[in-house]
Structure formats: C-alpha cells, structure tokens
Design a protein around this motif. Sequence first.
Motif, PDB file in Angstrom:
ATOM      1  N   SER A 206       0.769  -1.346   0.191  1.00 27.10           N
ATOM      2  CA  SER A 206      -0.046   0.030   0.049  1.00 27.10           C
ATOM      3  C   SER A 206       0.748   1.153   0.100  1.00 27.10           C
ATOM      4  O   SER A 206       1.908   1.400   0.315  1.00 27.10           O
ATOM      5  CB  SER A 206      -1.027  -0.001   1.195  1.00 27.10           C
ATOM      6  N   GLU A 207       0.055   2.292  -0.235  1.00 26.46           N
ATOM      7  CA  GLU A 207       0.828   3.908  -0.336  1.00 26.46           C
ATOM      8  C   GLU A 207       1.395   3.953   1.016  1.00 26.46           C
ATOM      9  O   GLU A 207       0.140   3.952   2.151  1.00 26.46           O
ATOM     10  CB  GLU A 207       0.252   4.721  -1.391  1.00 26.46           C
ATOM     11  N   GLU A 226      10.763   8.798  10.418  1.00 25.14           N
ATOM     12  CA  GLU A 226      12.334   8.296  10.995  1.00 25.14           C
ATOM     13  C   GLU A 226      12.200   6.876  11.061  1.00 25.14           C
ATOM     14  O   GLU A 226      13.147   6.190  10.779  1.00 25.14           O
ATOM     15  CB  GLU A 226      12.310   9.120  12.167  1.00 25.14           C
ATOM     16  N   TRP A 227      11.217   6.245  11.454  1.00 23.53           N
ATOM     17  CA  TRP A 227      11.062   4.784  12.030  1.00 23.53           C
ATOM     18  C   TRP A 227      11.085   3.854  10.613  1.00 23.53           C
ATOM     19  O   TRP A 227      11.710   2.907  10.585  1.00 23.53           O
ATOM     20  CB  TRP A 227       9.963   4.607  12.620  1.00 23.53           C
ATOM     21  N   LEU A 228      10.366   4.603   9.537  1.00 21.72           N
ATOM     22  CA  LEU A 228      10.669   3.980   8.068  1.00 21.72           C
ATOM     23  C   LEU A 228      12.105   3.884   7.635  1.00 21.72           C
ATOM     24  O   LEU A 228      12.216   2.926   7.229  1.00 21.72           O
ATOM     25  CB  LEU A 228       9.665   4.648   7.274  1.00 21.72           C
ATOM     26  N   TYR A 238      11.530  -2.090   2.033  1.00 25.28           N
ATOM     27  CA  TYR A 238      12.207  -1.024   0.966  1.00 25.28           C
ATOM     28  C   TYR A 238      11.146  -0.375   0.406  1.00 25.28           C
ATOM     29  O   TYR A 238      10.043  -0.944   0.518  1.00 25.28           O
ATOM     30  CB  TYR A 238      12.984  -1.757  -0.346  1.00 25.28           C
ATOM     31  N   SER A 239      11.267   0.943  -0.161  1.00 24.65           N
ATOM     32  CA  SER A 239       9.950   1.563  -0.723  1.00 24.65           C
ATOM     33  C   SER A 239      10.321   1.341  -2.284  1.00 24.65           C
ATOM     34  O   SER A 239      11.382   1.366  -2.908  1.00 24.65           O
ATOM     35  CB  SER A 239      10.247   3.104  -0.236  1.00 24.65           C
ATOM     36  N   VAL A 240       9.231   1.467  -2.971  1.00 26.54           N
ATOM     37  CA  VAL A 240       9.219   1.625  -4.619  1.00 26.54           C
ATOM     38  C   VAL A 240       8.451   2.909  -4.745  1.00 26.54           C
ATOM     39  O   VAL A 240       7.329   3.124  -4.176  1.00 26.54           O
ATOM     40  CB  VAL A 240       8.461   0.460  -4.971  1.00 26.54           C
ATOM     41  N   MET A 254       2.966   9.145  -3.370  1.00 30.29           N
ATOM     42  CA  MET A 254       3.490   8.318  -2.188  1.00 30.29           C
ATOM     43  C   MET A 254       4.051   7.094  -2.446  1.00 30.29           C
ATOM     44  O   MET A 254       3.545   6.375  -3.293  1.00 30.29           O
ATOM     45  CB  MET A 254       2.331   8.258  -1.231  1.00 30.29           C
ATOM     46  N   PRO A 255       5.195   6.734  -1.916  1.00 32.66           N
ATOM     47  CA  PRO A 255       5.783   5.407  -2.295  1.00 32.66           C
ATOM     48  C   PRO A 255       4.956   4.214  -1.749  1.00 32.66           C
ATOM     49  O   PRO A 255       4.187   4.363  -0.793  1.00 32.66           O
ATOM     50  CB  PRO A 255       7.012   5.436  -1.489  1.00 32.66           C
TER      51      PRO A 255
END
Length: 380
Positions: A206-207, A226-228, A238-240, A254-255
């Motif tokens: 999800s975004e 910060e936690w991400l 990881y983020s896309v 939003m990733p």
Amino acid sequence: MPQYIHRELSSKITESIKLFPVVGITGPRQSGKTSLCRHLFPDYTYVNLEDILYRAAALQDPVNFVNQFGSKVIFDEVQNVPELFSMIQTRVDEDPERRFILTGSCNFTLMRRISQSLAGRIALFTLLPFSFSEMSREIDLSALTTPELMVRGQYPRIVMSDASTNLYYSSYYQTYIERDVRDLLNIKYFLKFDKFVRLMAARVGSEFNASAISREVGVSSPTISEWLSILSLSYIVYSVQPYSGNLSKRLTKMPKIYFYDTGLLCYLLTLDNKDILEKSPQYGAIFENLAMGELMKQRINKGERPELYFYRETSGKEVDALVNENGKINLYEIKSGKTFKTEYTANMELLARKLPNAGLSTVICDAPSLPPLLLNIRNI
C-alpha cells in the motif's frame, strides 16, 4: 563444512576486487554475506567484529589491529568499529595492492563512514536473501506450493535446513530489535515501534501515508518517517517510488512499502502456515511482495541499481511494476490467481501508449500454463 549455494552476485564481486582496494557488502542479517566472502576469498584473513575481543582490540589500538592481519582481510560486521574506516583508507592509500572486504548488516553507521572515508576507493554491493534461481540450486521449487514458499521465505538458513519458520523468524525479529534498534530508540517507544512494524506488514504493497499511520501508532508524522528510515536502513523493508516521467501530474506521489522477505512478513502477520495464508485476505498483497522482490533481485544481483517503480493515477488506474531496463520501461501486472485473464493487460496497454520508451508488457501470476505475455512467479 555446510553446503554452499552459488550466489549470482559472485562474479561482480570478484571482478570488482581487481579494480578497487575495498569491496563492501551490505544486506540483511543472515543473508549469507559471511559464507559468500569466505567462499570467494579463502586466502583472506577473516575477522569477525561481532567478537567482543576483536572489537576491544580494534578500539584500543586501531593502527596495530589493522596492520596485524596482512594485506588481504575480511572485516565482518565492520560497523561495530567505525574507527577502522579511516585506518583502512590510510592503508590502501599507502599501498594500493592491499585489499579489504567489508561486510555490514546495519547500514546506519556503515554508509555514513563509507561516504566520509572510502569514497572512490570502494565498490559497494547488496546481498539479499536467495532469489528463486539461487534457491533452485538447493531445492526442487516445483515440490513446494507458492503459499509454502511465501511462508518459508528465502533466507539461507531456512532454505538449507528443516528449521521451524516460526521459531526462526521469531528469533530473527527479536535479534533485530535488540541489536539494531535498541540504541536508536528511547525505551518508551519500543512497544509503539513494534506496533509500527506490524502495521507496515498489514499495509504491505500500500502507499505510505505517514500522517495516517502516525494517528494509529500514536506518535508524530516525523517520527513515523524516521522509523521507516530505520526499517529501510536495516533491510527490513524497502520503498518503491511512483513513476512519473513526463506523464500527467495527476499521479500519486506516495511510495509503496514492501518487505525484503515474505517469511518475515508472514511471521509479523501471524500467518504461520500455508493453509492460514491461503485463506488470508492479505494473500494477494504478499504474493505481490514476492514478485516485486524477485524483480528487484534481478537488478541487485547484477550489481545494478533496482530501478523499480509503480504507476498509479488518482483515478485508480494502476500498473504494479515498471522496470527501467536498457532505456526501455518494461511493465508488469502482478496477479495471485492461477487463471490468466486477458483483462489483466488492460492498464499496461493504456500506459504503454503514453510512454515513448515502453518495452515489454508482462503479467506475473501463479498460473501453471504460460500463454503469451505471462510469466510464472518462479521464473521471473
């Protein structure tokens, strides 16, 4: 000696050590960095800096500590002694023939020290849990169902043994909290951080909306962001990023968040076995996570940046994955079903007409038969 499974990153690493005095290998804990280094460089002195005696010696006298191991050294978990980075820089500048292999599973200190001390002297790689093509060298993938593969995950210890997945991931997660996060968080935040991690698991694919998540966890939006970063730098998620290019600005910004391993993801969601997973409403999202991970590993295992994106318009039209490959943008739709439907390609066809550099369009699914445009999850 335990059986060694060939890692696809091997050739890039051995090629790089001829050109650079230092090679750095990062990645999650227990992804096989030590085994890879000791297999590729058996003539190097191996020093494990998790060992408190080595750490104490290195902190007391870093000059003599580095000098005593000769001209070819593997420093495992080097982030434990940040003081060594400047010494390694000095030694390779004095003697270009010296070679150092550095590994690290906790990226917080490692990347900062590398950029400060070893820029231009180091080749960096990331070693992730096994890809399916690597796993197939050890086990018969056709003997396992896709839900079984998702619950097991792809960490070497799980793939190469009959260890209990629940016990393994319980220990793995607890070790992560104790070693990598404890010094970064105020103790009062531990329970909230755990809630945040499990919420990320529940929202996989999800975004990422920091404001919405902050309200659920009970901390500020900057703290959530910060936690991400902590989860990303320690190779849990990881983020896309969304793809925009020169397309309409009416696109999401939003990733999306994915986990590096579906075994850990299933553990956090208490999906302990394939039967529970198959009935879960999150099955499709976990399948998508599995496919995205394989697409990412394709690039990372070649020593390349994982130029992986998704596409989503505010109207809801979406393409799950876009991969930048040799100047072309290949499109992928990911479906967990076992039956291919022609409508799966509709959004890819619309997007391909908008992209001047559109490449192949492919559906990734769990279908046993393979009509044109279809790729089985195990054969990415």
